[in-house]
Structure formats: C-alpha cells, structure tokens
Design a protein around this motif. Structure first.
Motif, PDB file in Angstrom:
ATOM      1  N   LEU A  15     -26.631   6.460  12.506  1.00  0.00           N
ATOM      2  CA  LEU A  15     -25.197   6.380  12.266  1.00  0.00           C
ATOM      3  C   LEU A  15     -24.478   6.067  13.560  1.00  0.00           C
ATOM      4  O   LEU A  15     -24.884   6.513  14.637  1.00  0.00           O
ATOM      5  N   THR A 220     -21.773   3.944   5.176  1.00  0.00           N
ATOM      6  CA  THR A 220     -22.168   5.320   4.898  1.00  0.00           C
ATOM      7  C   THR A 220     -21.193   5.909   3.896  1.00  0.00           C
ATOM      8  O   THR A 220     -20.171   5.298   3.567  1.00  0.00           O
ATOM      9  N   GLN A 226     -23.805   2.613   9.473  1.00  0.00           N
ATOM     10  CA  GLN A 226     -25.122   2.933   9.996  1.00  0.00           C
ATOM     11  C   GLN A 226     -25.857   1.624  10.216  1.00  0.00           C
ATOM     12  O   GLN A 226     -25.526   0.597   9.616  1.00  0.00           O
TER      13      GLN A 226
END
Length: 322
Positions: A15, A220, A226
């Motif tokens: 992330l 995400t 991410q």
C-alpha cells in the motif's frame, strides 16, 4: 520490460499513502471507443450454466423468485416451466437476436460497491448460431435519466438510489439499450467477492501472463492505492490475485489499455472454465455446492430457470469458431 520493485514478490502487493478520490465523486468526461471482443465461448457457456444452477439453488432456498413487473413465480411453477418449455422461445428469438447484459460490480465492502466495473453485451444470433461480446468502457459518458451526462458505470448505483422500477440493473439495461439502439432482453450481475470465491473453491486458475507489468494505482478499499506486479509466464492464481489481474487498469508495458484488460479477463475466464470442467470439480458435491452458494449470494439475473436452460441448450451447439 520494466524491472519489478525489489521489495515486491510477484504475487504480493504493498500500500502507498497516496489518497484516491472516490469514483462516485468525480465524473471525467472521457470517451473511449466501443470495441468488439470475442471471448472464450466455452467460458461463457459455463458462466450461463452456473447462473442457471444459481437460480435453481435460490428458488429452492427462498421458494419464489421475482420478475421485473413485481409478480412472484413459485419454485414449483418454475419447475413446470422447465419441464414444459421445450417449445418455448427466449425473448428475442423470433427477431433472431437474443441480447444479455453482463455486469460486474465491486459489491458491499468495496469503494463504490454498485459501480459497474465491467459491462458486456452478449449477443446471440440463433439463425447462424453465433455469439459475440461487445465490451462497453466504464468511462463512457452517456445521458442518464435525471442525472444529465455522467459516466455509464454510475447507472446501476443511481438506479438503486432512486428506486427505479426493477432496480438499478433494469435502468442500466435501458441506458445500454438506448445507447446501442438494440433491445436487451436479459441481464446477469456478479460481484467481485463471488468471482474470487468461485476461483478459490476450484483451487485457483492457471494463467499465462504474456509480459511482466506493474500497476502502482490499483485501488484499495480505503480510497488509496496499492502496487501490484505480475511476472511473465505460466502461474497459478488464487481468487484475489486473479481479480487483481483482471481489474488492473494502469499497468505499464502496454497493459494499461481497455484492450489489454479484456485480453486478461479472457485468460481468467478460460482458466476458470478449465477448472470447472475438471474431474476433481465435477465429482465433488461439496465444491459444486460451494460454487452455487457463492453465485447465489453474489449474483442476480432476471432470467427464469427455463429461460436459462433454453439459452444453455442454444449456445451449447455453437462451434468454437463462431
């Protein structure tokens, strides 16, 4: 070919802290060309048969089903139709064209749960026994009743918000029908979780990645990004990875276009078809039950049991070259 980030494994993702604006909050007016995409016929047949099984599964579970006009048809009436429908025709057969709108959504728990991530019109021509798929870009801007010009992937969500008769799926079908100037008799919708669950239940899918690519803008669930990376070559993907591979829209090495995305989806559909037809799946009652359960919880269609059985009968006779 881009070198993969050294801290990432091919099947891992990380992330970033870059925020992402909710797609429901912005409506960039970007037009993409419509394009024809012929996908795996056998994969489509399996999807249709799976949805047929889902209707039967849900009919047993809830006793009745609901048609667009609000009328409820009991499960026993459905069985009667199924037995006596050998001479009945699908809507559109008399006009030599049966059109079905296939919709893919994120579903509850996802950002923009009822935005259509995938929208495909499956068109079957009975006289020539040919089946084609028309993929509609999710960013195509259209005139949505009551909302002026917005991206077409918002229609289903808007239809739910205004409680459109028949639901957001019916409004989406109307908008796509008006856009293309063709009647669309049926729709079928599935969400990401159901898609991933079915893949996991069959033990994953085998996919050959043509070339390595990195996508640093894969969404995400908390409005961020991410990074996902795929190596080239054959590999087995679980449901989550297959979903990322199918949904990625910002990959490098030529994998950021809608055409590339459609090709990847074809590979996953073909891999899923192979798993569904494998001996290990067909003789395993628990797997079959789990698959039908996932479809039942995460999909919806306006086709009755006999209609889906009729469609499966028609398309099963299509040659792969058609």
């Amino acid at each position: 070919m881009a070198t993969p980030p050294p801290h990432l494994h091919p099947t891992e993702s990380s992330l970033t802290i870059q925020p992402r604006v909710s797609p429901a909050a912005t409506f960039p007016r970007r037009h993409h060309r419509l394009r024809w995409s012929l996908l795996s016929l056998s994969g489509i047949v399996i999807i249709l048969l799976g949805l047929a099984g889902w209707i039967g599964y849900r009919a047993i579970a809830v006793v009745n089903t609901k048609k667009d006009g609000g009328q409820r048809v009991s499960f026993f009436q459905q069985l009667t139709h199924l037995v006596t429908a050998s001479n009945q025709q699908l809507q559109g057969e008399n006009d030599d064209r049966v059109n079905i709108l296939l919709l893919g959504i994120g579903g509850p728990g996802h950002d923009g749960p009822y935005l259509t991530d995938t929208m495909i019109v499956a068109s079957y021509k009975p006289s020539t026994r040919q089946l084609s798929l028309l993929s509609i870009p999710r960013d195509l801007v259209v005139n949505i009743p009551g909302y002026d010009y917005r991206k077409i992937n918002n229609v289903l969500s808007f239809g739910r918000d205004i409680k459109y008769p028949g639901g957001g799926e019916t409004l989406t079908t109307k908008v796509v029908s008006d856009l293309l100037g063709i009647p669309i008799q049926y729709y079928a919708r599935v969400d990401f979780k159901g898609f991933a669950e079915v893949i996991d239940q069959v033990g994953g899918v085998n996919v050959t990645v043509d070339q390595a690519f990195t996508d640093s803008q894969y969404p995400t669930e908390n409005y961020g990004y991410q990074t996902v990376w795929f190596k080239a070559g054959p590999q087995q993907m679980n449901g989550d990875l297959a979903l990322k591979y199918s949904r990625s829209r910002h990959g490098n090495n030529g994998e950021g276009s809608d055409f590339a995305r459609a090709r990847r989806q074809q590979k996953v559909i073909f891999g899923l078809k192979e798993r569904l037809l494998s001996f290990g799946t067909l003789v395993n009652p628990k797997k079959i039950s789990d698959i039908l359960g996932s479809l039942g919880s995460h999909s919806q269609t306006n086709m009755e049991v006999w209609e889906m059985a009729r469609l499966a009968q028609l398309v099963s006779s299509i040659k792969s070259t058609d």
